[in-house]
Design an enzyme around this catalytic site. Structure first.
Site, PDB file in Angstrom:
ATOM      1  N   LYS A   1       0.825  -1.203   0.000  1.00  0.00           N
ATOM      2  CA  LYS A   1       0.000   0.000   0.000  1.00  0.00           C
ATOM      3  C   LYS A   1       0.867   1.265   0.000  1.00  0.00           C
ATOM      4  CE  LYS A   1      -4.296  -1.597   0.068  1.00  0.00           C
ATOM      5  NZ  LYS A   1      -5.230  -1.482   1.187  1.00  0.00           N
TER       6      LYS A   1
ATOM      7  N   ARG B   1      -4.345  -9.989   3.596  1.00  0.00           N
ATOM      8  CA  ARG B   1      -4.518  -9.949   2.139  1.00  0.00           C
ATOM      9  C   ARG B   1      -3.206  -9.474   1.523  1.00  0.00           C
ATOM     10  NH1 ARG B   1      -6.335  -6.180  -1.784  1.00  0.00           N
ATOM     11  NH2 ARG B   1      -7.766  -7.068  -3.352  1.00  0.00           N
TER      12      ARG B   1
END
Length: 313
Positions: free
Chosen positions: A244, A278
């Site tokens: 991210k 995830r």
């Protein structure tokens, strides 16, 4: 672990206790997870030409199916298939999104009993994906669409309820929170109540704080530090920290240079109670998760040889 190498139950002084999960033993599809002592690795496979991480590398149907099955071989417990990015951009019609994800679901289901989730916020896509064999609907909008909740309630599927603020595919510049962890927890608690009211039983609910979704880097870092506020809700917590932007900005790292930061973030979340991670880089993630489980006393080492015999090596 005692000095003779055997496991023992943790004392109150070893690690802080985690809140009790509602129904920690979950049957999801053909697999069973005991989230009181187990962490599931969810692999990410996006069938989109503009996906955040792989930039369309798995857009072709055969590439997407192969990526899912390769993730299973690498140790993934779960594959998450997406056909529409959350990021701002033109809306993707439900039929087009379904045409992207449903064939992948069907092919993977025919080849494996791995847990399959579909990352969608559209009820029509969810219904077709479940019919094709999906076990989970991963909704990044927190059940904004009540029809989606009804689709899940009318099936055997689990739902992931994720915190976000924006209408899908729209910008949300400069998000502001006075207490990001508290506000995210309150949002998720309210959406869980909506799910329960729609008929989704508690044993089919997972929550996700939504790292980077309508949050800046400081918000995502604080969510990571204070993940306990989300875990306190009592539902299995999923974290999607892989590659991210909050990791890239923290480390000044390009997208392809964020693996190590992603693994650290995942491990720290697991230590605070996250039970589904995830991740894009499956082999590395599986190793990091299993090592974190061992350190926390959630699992036995694969084997013990070092200093276990007459010789000290």
């Amino acid at each position: 672990m005692r000095h003779d190498g055997s496991m023992h139950s943790r004392s109150p002084h070893d690690l802080p206790p985690l809140p009790a999960l509602r129904e920690p033993v979950r049957t999801i599809g053909a697999r069973e997870f005991d989230f009181s002592r187990q962490v599931a690795v969810m692999a990410v496979v996006n069938r989109t030409p503009d996906s955040f991480y792989d930039r369309g590398a798995t857009f072709a149907l055969d590439r997407a199916v192969d990526a899912c099955l390769d993730a299973v071989v690498a140790g993934a417990d779960w594959v998450d298939i997406g056909g529409a990015p959350f990021a701002p951009g033109p809306p993707i019609p439900a039929d087009e999104e379904a045409e992207r994800v449903v064939p992948v679901v069907a092919a993977v289901r025919a080849a494996s009993d791995v847990v399959i989730s579909v990352d969608t916020f559209q009820a029509g896509v969810a219904r077709r994906a479940i019919d094709a064999g999906a076990d989970v609907i991963n909704d990044t909008t927190g059940l904004r669409d009540p029809d989606l909740a009804r689709v899940v309630a009318d099936s055997a599927a689990t739902v992931v309820i994720t915190h976000s603020l924006a209408v899908p595919r729209t910008p949300y510049p400069r998000p502001h929170y006075d207490d990001v962890a508290g506000e995210v927890a309150a949002f998720l608690a309210e959406r869980v109540e909506s799910a329960l009211a729609a008929g989704i039983p508690p044993e089919r609910i997972v929550v996700d704080p939504g790292h980077d979704l309508n949050k800046n880097t400081m918000h995502s870092l604080e969510l990571t530090r204070r993940l306990g506020r989300i875990v306190d809700l009592g539902y299995p917590t999923l974290v999607a920290v892989s590659n991210k932007d909050f990791i890239g900005e923290s480390l000044d790292a390009a997208r392809e240079e964020r693996v190590e930061g992603s693994l650290v973030a995942a491990a720290l979340c697991i230590a605070q109670g996250a039970r589904i991670v995830r991740m894009h880089n499956v082999r590395e993630s599986v190793a990091a998760v299993r090592m974190t489980e061992a350190i926390l006393g959630l699992r036995e080492p694969a084997y013990q040889r070092h200093n276990m015999g007459e010789r000290n090596d």
